[in-house]
Enzyme design. Structure first.
Site, PDB file in Angstrom:
ATOM      1  N   HIS B 128      23.006 -47.280  40.764  1.00 30.70           N
ATOM      2  CA  HIS B 128      23.019 -47.414  42.228  1.00 30.70           C
ATOM      3  C   HIS B 128      23.978 -48.562  42.559  1.00 30.70           C
ATOM      4  CE1 HIS B 128      21.362 -48.466  46.206  1.00 30.70           C
ATOM      5  NE2 HIS B 128      20.751 -47.291  46.199  1.00 30.70           N
ATOM      6  N   ASP B 205      16.648 -51.924  36.400  1.00 25.95           N
ATOM      7  CA  ASP B 205      16.390 -51.534  37.792  1.00 25.95           C
ATOM      8  C   ASP B 205      15.316 -50.447  37.727  1.00 25.95           C
ATOM      9  OD1 ASP B 205      16.314 -50.193  40.182  1.00 25.95           O
ATOM     10  OD2 ASP B 205      18.469 -49.790  40.289  1.00 25.95           O
ATOM     11  N   GLN B 208      13.134 -46.662  40.938  1.00 25.68           N
ATOM     12  CA  GLN B 208      12.650 -45.277  40.908  1.00 25.68           C
ATOM     13  C   GLN B 208      11.477 -45.105  39.941  1.00 25.68           C
ATOM     14  OE1 GLN B 208      13.617 -42.924  42.950  1.00 25.68           O
ATOM     15  NE2 GLN B 208      15.208 -44.198  43.874  1.00 25.68           N
ATOM     16  N   LYS B 231       9.188 -47.915  47.850  1.00 28.13           N
ATOM     17  CA  LYS B 231       9.298 -46.660  47.105  1.00 28.13           C
ATOM     18  C   LYS B 231       7.977 -46.327  46.407  1.00 28.13           C
ATOM     19  CE  LYS B 231      14.219 -47.109  46.046  1.00 28.13           C
ATOM     20  NZ  LYS B 231      14.885 -46.378  47.113  1.00 28.13           N
ATOM     21  N   CYS B 369      24.338 -43.645  47.361  1.00 26.79           N
ATOM     22  CA  CYS B 369      24.710 -44.998  46.911  1.00 26.79           C
ATOM     23  C   CYS B 369      25.119 -45.020  45.440  1.00 26.79           C
ATOM     24  CB  CYS B 369      23.582 -46.007  47.153  1.00 26.79           C
ATOM     25  SG  CYS B 369      23.241 -46.260  48.875  1.00 26.79           S
TER      26      CYS B 369
END
Lengths: 143, 411
Positions: B128, B205, B208, B231, B369
Site C-alpha cells: 500500500h 503492515d 488487513q 478495519k 492505493c
C-alpha cells in the site's frame, strides 16, 4: 449564448424525467455517450488527454467560420456520456460564448450524486480544457 | 476442531451493525468494501456515546475522578491490544491515528537514526502507498536505497528473489501481512526469519490481517507491527504500533508536545518512558477506549470462526465469478484472504463500480492505493470486493446477478 443556456435547460428537463433514479440516469448517460461521433484513431494520443480525470478522456477542438467544433471520447462508458453532454452544450458556439458560459446543468441534475466527487472533479477539468481551447481560438482570431 | 460458518448466527450478528440495515439508491445496502473500512459494531458506538456523555476528560494529567476514569479505560484498551497481539508487555503498544501514522512514526524515528547512505530498505511489489511513501521520504533524507520483492503471476511474493535481495546492507524489511489489493496472505514469519538472518529490522503492515487472522508478535518475532481500528469493526482515528522495547527505547520521539516528556526547560527536555514518549498531545481518547469493544468483539467470535466464514464466502464468490464470461481475476494466490480484485473484459472498472453502487452494492474501484502494483500489472485499476464476518452468500448471489445485468448492458 442563449444557445448554450437552451441546451443546458434541455438536459435538465431530460434528467428530470428520470425521477432521480440513479441507475436510469447512468443508463441514459451511457446512451448519450454512444451517440458521440467516432473519435479519430490518430487523435487518440497522449497530448489530447484531459488532465485531472480518473479515466482517460481525449478531447480535440477545431475552429471553422467563427465556431468551435469539439470532438471527445473516453475509455469508460459513463465518462464518454458525461463528456458528450459538455460537447452537446458547447459545440458550434463562438469562442467568446464558450468562455462566458456558465455550466450550471451538472448542479441541477445533481450529477455528483450519481457520479461521485472524484468524477465531478474530472468533469470540471473537461470544462476547463474546453474553455482553454476557446481562449486559444479567440487569441488566434484576434491576431 | 473444524469450525464452520454455522457457528455464526449471522442474522443476530448483522443486527449489531445497524448501518447495514438501510437502502442505498433504493436497494438494500450490500457492503463489500470491508478492506477499506469495516462497519462499526454496536458496542463500539455505545462506548463512544458513553465516553462523551459520562467520562470525557483528558488522560494522564488530572487527579480528578473523570480524568482517572478515562485514563483507566484508555490503559485498559492498551492491555487488551497487548493480549490481542500477544506482545510481552503493554508498554510496547503505542496508539497512533492509523496504520499510516504508525509506519510514518517508524520511518521517521527509527529511520532518522539508523539509516545512512547505501543502506537498503526492502519493500514488496504489493505494498500500500502507506508502506512505500514514508520509506521514500526517509530514503531521500538519508541516502538509503529501496529494493522491491517481486511477485509471481498469482500475486505471491517470490521468496527466492527476496532472499537474493537480502544482504548485510539490508537495514529494514517492511511488508504487508495481507495485500489490500490482491488478498495475498504473505508468509510473514518466514519473511521475518530471513530478515533476522542479516540482522535487518522488520515491520509488518497488518492492517488487513488484524481483523481476519490471529496475530502473535512474539511468534512472528517482528520488530514492528502496525494496524488500524477502523478495519476491525472499531472507530476511525485509532492506529496501533507494536514495537520491540529495546528498539523503542533507543529511538527518538516522533512528535514533541505534552504527554511525551518527563521534564521540560528551555535548556533541554527529557523524554517520557515508552509508550508515552511516542504519544505526544491529546490522543483520540474516546475512540481508543471504544476500540476495546471492537477487540472484545473479535475475541468473542474468535479468529477461527471469522476466518472460516470469510473463507467460505471467498470460495463461494470466486466460483460464481469464475463462471462469468470475461471474468479476469487479479490475484490468485494459493493463500488468500477474502478480497477479490477483478476486471470484466471490455468493461472499465469505474463503470462497473458506478453501476454496482446504483444497485446498492458498495465495491471499490481504482488502484486501491497500490499504484506501483497496478503499473506492474499494466492496468489502471480493478473492481474489488472484500467480505467481512457479517456478509452472506445471499448478498453474493445478489451481487452476481447485478454484475450479470451490468455486463449485459455495457457489452
Amino acid at each position: 449564448m442563449n444557445q448554450i443556456k437552451d441546451r443546458q435547460e434541455a438536459i435538465i428537463e431530460e434528467f428530470s424525467m428520470l425521477d432521480s433514479n440513479m441507475e436510469m440516469a447512468l443508463n441514459y448517460i451511457i446512451e448519450l455517450g454512444e451517440e458521440l461521433p467516432v473519435f479519430p484513431e490518430e487523435e487518440r494520443v497522449d497530448e489530447n488527454i484531459v488532465k485531472g480525470c480518473q479515466s482517460k478522456v481525449w478531447l480535440t477542438a477545431s475552429f471553422t467560420d467563427g465556431h468551435i467544433l469539439y470532438k471527445a471520447d473516453s475509455n469508460t462508458a459513463i465518462t464518454r456520456g458525461l463528456v458528450s453532454l459538455l460537447v452537446r452544450v458547447l459545440n458550434q458556439s463562438s469562442p467568446q460564448d464558450v468562455i462566458n458560459a456558465e455550466i450550471y446543468f451538472p448542479k441541477h441534475i445533481e450529477m455528483d450524486r450519481f457520479i461521485g466527487t472524484q468524477r465531478s472533479n474530472g468533469f470540471a477539468s473537461m470544462t476547463k480544457q474546453m474553455k482553454m481551447y476557446a481562449v486559444a481560438f479567440l487569441a488566434k482570431q484576434g491576431a | 476442531m473444524e469450525v464452520t460458518t454455522h457457528d455464526i448466527d449471522i442474522q443476530s450478528l448483522r443486527k449489531r451493525f445497524p448501518v447495514l440495515n438501510q437502502k442505498v439508491n433504493g436497494k438494500p445496502l450490500i457492503y463489500f468494501d470491508n478492506a477499506a473500512s469495516s462497519q462499526t459494531v454496536d458496542t463500539v458506538v455505545k462506548s463512544l456515546i458513553e465516553f462523551y456523555e459520562k467520562d470525557h476528560a483528558n488522560i494522564h494529567r488530572g487527579i480528578h475522578t473523570l480524568a482517572e476514569r478515562s485514563t483507566k479505560k484508555f490503559e485498559e484498551t492498551r492491555e487488551s491490544v497487548r493480549y490481542f497481539i500477544n506482545s510481552s508487555e503493554a508498554d510496547e503498544v503505542i496508539f497512533t491515528k492509523g496504520t499510516t501514522e504508525s509506519i510514518n512514526l517508524v520511518a521517521h524515528s527509527w529511520g532518522s537514526v539508523n539509516l545512512k547512505e547505501k543502506d537498503e530498505i526492502i519493500l514488496s511489489q504489493i505494498e500500500h502507498h502507506s508502506n512505500i511513501v514514508p520509506w521514500q521520504l526517509i530514503a531521500q533524507k538519508t541516502g538509503a536505497k529501496i529494493k522491491v520483492i517481486p511477485i509471481n503471476d498469482r500475486g505471491e511474493l517470490i521468496i527466492e528473489e527476496y532472499e537474493k535481495l537480502l544482504s548485510p546492507k539490508t537495514r529494514l524489511v517492511a511488508f504487508n501481512y495481507i495485500s489490500n489489493s490482491l488478498g495475498t496472505i504473505n508468509p510473514a514469519k518466514e519473511i521475518v526469519t530471513l530478515a533476522n538472518e542479516v540482522e535487518a529490522v522488520t515491520l509488518i503492515d497488518a492492517a488487513q490481517a488484524a481483523p481476519h487472522t490471529k496475530i502473535d508478535v512474539q511468534d512472528l518475532n517482528c520488530d514492528f507491527l502496525a494496524f488500524s481500528g477502523h478495519k476491525m469493526y472499531g472507530p476511525t482515528g485509532v492506529g496501533i504500533l507494536y514495537g520491540r522495547r529495546e528498539i523503542l527505547e533507543a529511538i527518538p520521539p516522533y512528535q514533541g508536545g505534552g504527554e511525551m516528556i518527563k521534564d521540560v526547560s528551555f535548556g533541554g527536555t527529557s523524554y517520557n518512558d515508552i509508550p508515552y514518549k511516542f504519544e505526544a498531545g491529546t490522543p483520540n481518547i474516546g475512540e481508543v477506549i471504544a476500540f476495546k469493544s471492537a477487540v472484545d468483539f473479535i475475541n468473542e467470535l474468535g479468529h477461527p470462526v471469522i476466518e472460516s466464514h470469510e473463507n467460505e464466502l471467498l470460495r463461494y464468490a470466486t466460483n460464481k465469478l469464475s463462471a462469468l464470461e470475461g471474468f479476469i481475476p487479479i490475484g490468485t494466490a494459493k493463500n488468500k484472504a477474502s478480497v477479490i480484485s477483478f476486471l470484466i473484459e471490455g468493461i472499465h472498472a469505474y463503470d462497473l463500480g458506478q453501476f454496482l453502487d446504483a444497485k446498492g452494492i458498495a465495491a471499490r474501484t481504482g488502484h486501491h492505493c497500490t499504484q506501483p502494483l497496478m503499473e506492474y500489472l499494466g492496468i489502471d485499476g480493478t473492481v474489488r470486493v472484500s467480505f467481512s464476518v457479517y456478509n452472506t452468500k445471499e448478498e453474493i448471489d445478489i451481487f452476481i446477478n447485478a454484475l450479470k445485468n451490468i455486463i449485459s448492458k455495457l457489452r
